[in-house]
Design a protein around this motif. Sequence first.
Motif, PDB file in Angstrom:
ATOM      1  N   ARG A   1     -68.000 -39.471 -51.787  1.00 14.84           N
ATOM      2  CA  ARG A   1     -68.395 -39.824 -53.158  1.00 14.84           C
ATOM      3  C   ARG A   1     -69.811 -39.338 -53.458  1.00 14.84           C
ATOM      4  N   ARG A   2     -70.715 -39.420 -52.495  1.00 18.48           N
ATOM      5  CA  ARG A   2     -72.084 -38.933 -52.719  1.00 18.48           C
ATOM      6  C   ARG A   2     -72.106 -37.419 -52.922  1.00 18.48           C
ATOM      7  N   LEU A   3     -71.266 -36.705 -52.194  1.00 18.79           N
ATOM      8  CA  LEU A   3     -71.206 -35.260 -52.372  1.00 18.79           C
ATOM      9  C   LEU A   3     -70.685 -34.896 -53.762  1.00 18.79           C
ATOM     10  N   ILE A   4     -69.662 -35.606 -54.213  1.00 16.61           N
ATOM     11  CA  ILE A   4     -69.106 -35.306 -55.534  1.00 16.61           C
ATOM     12  C   ILE A   4     -70.111 -35.634 -56.632  1.00 16.61           C
TER      13      ILE A   4
ATOM     14  N   GLY B   1     -64.164 -32.114 -55.312  1.00 17.04           N
ATOM     15  CA  GLY B   1     -63.452 -33.218 -55.942  1.00 17.04           C
ATOM     16  C   GLY B   1     -62.625 -34.044 -54.987  1.00 17.04           C
ATOM     17  N   GLU B   2     -62.520 -33.661 -53.738  1.00 16.23           N
ATOM     18  CA  GLU B   2     -61.749 -34.416 -52.767  1.00 16.23           C
ATOM     19  C   GLU B   2     -62.674 -35.308 -51.938  1.00 16.23           C
ATOM     20  N   VAL B   3     -62.105 -36.357 -51.387  1.00 17.47           N
ATOM     21  CA  VAL B   3     -62.847 -37.315 -50.572  1.00 17.47           C
ATOM     22  C   VAL B   3     -62.179 -37.401 -49.215  1.00 17.47           C
ATOM     23  N   ALA B   4     -62.978 -37.228 -48.163  1.00 21.52           N
ATOM     24  CA  ALA B   4     -62.428 -37.292 -46.808  1.00 21.52           C
ATOM     25  C   ALA B   4     -62.195 -38.738 -46.406  1.00 21.52           C
ATOM     26  N   ALA B   5     -61.198 -38.946 -45.565  1.00 21.13           N
ATOM     27  CA  ALA B   5     -60.900 -40.293 -45.075  1.00 21.13           C
ATOM     28  C   ALA B   5     -61.818 -40.648 -43.914  1.00 21.13           C
ATOM     29  N   THR B   6     -61.837 -39.811 -42.894  1.00 24.56           N
ATOM     30  CA  THR B   6     -62.682 -40.054 -41.722  1.00 24.56           C
ATOM     31  C   THR B   6     -63.325 -38.739 -41.288  1.00 24.56           C
ATOM     32  N   LEU B   7     -64.413 -38.885 -40.555  1.00 27.40           N
ATOM     33  CA  LEU B   7     -65.121 -37.740 -39.988  1.00 27.40           C
ATOM     34  C   LEU B   7     -65.591 -38.115 -38.589  1.00 27.40           C
TER      35      LEU B   7
END
Length: 288
Positions: free
Chosen positions: A213-216, A91-97
């Motif tokens: 978002r695609r992962l969620i 449910g979380e979204v990363a900012a940068t990778l």
Amino acid sequence: MPFSASFLPARRSRETQYARPISRPRGRMKRKRREAAKAKCNPPPRRLPYPCPMTMAQGQSINWARAIARNRDALLRIVAALFAMVGLADGEVAATLPRHLRNCVIRILRPAEAAVRRLVIIAARDLVVVVAPARRKKAATPTTTTPTTGKPAAAIPALPLIDPLKRFDFRPRRRRARSFPRITFIGLTEPTPIPDDWIPSPDDEIDAAPIGRRLISLKRALDDLDGHAKRFARWKAKRDLGLNSSPRFNPMRPGRPPGYRKRAFHEVDDVLRECHALAFDAQRLDTS
């Protein structure tokens, strides 16, 4: 006619005359020829890049519920591994990778999405829904943001049910220059500094919000497989009635699925290959 010694047979030496003849493995050569001819007539089975159609009897004998559960559990493990790679909870979204981690996640995420779409097609077999008549769309009311709350977060979209089409670009590949022009006038100007992001590095930080978002959406599709199967059944009913805005007739694109690799290096490759074959047969045997 004068006698000529050329008509006499050549005299062999004693070593050549009494030497043991060389034995040739005639039996081994014949056996190899027979094996080669047999292999040519009956070649060994190979893994095809496209699914082989099955008969109606074979399709009726498949335990579809068990096949769905088996591939769904495998995809849930893969999605959990992707969340662990990114270092986020569900449910979380990363900012940068970092660039190298983002590329690794995309390399696994694309075939996983294609496998889930085919799993939805399998779950929607023989599913009949009633489509309501089209309604007029209401005018969207503009939303305002306050300085305290800032820009609202982007909504998590649902998993697309249709494969993206292949993009054919015949233009030459654009190459980025590795050198940076540093034009200067001696004694008047200083050399222009090279930008830090001119040459891409594996450790460059890249925006990872779309991947999150695609992962969620992928995780939600696996958790609610029946709901997405109804979505696909409604899309199929609208397609038959001509109410879809998309001109696509088949949700699966022709040829190989997105993310397909000839040489599998991850578990998701085998899952995609199996789901693609099952979805192909489920669509052909669908009686809805």
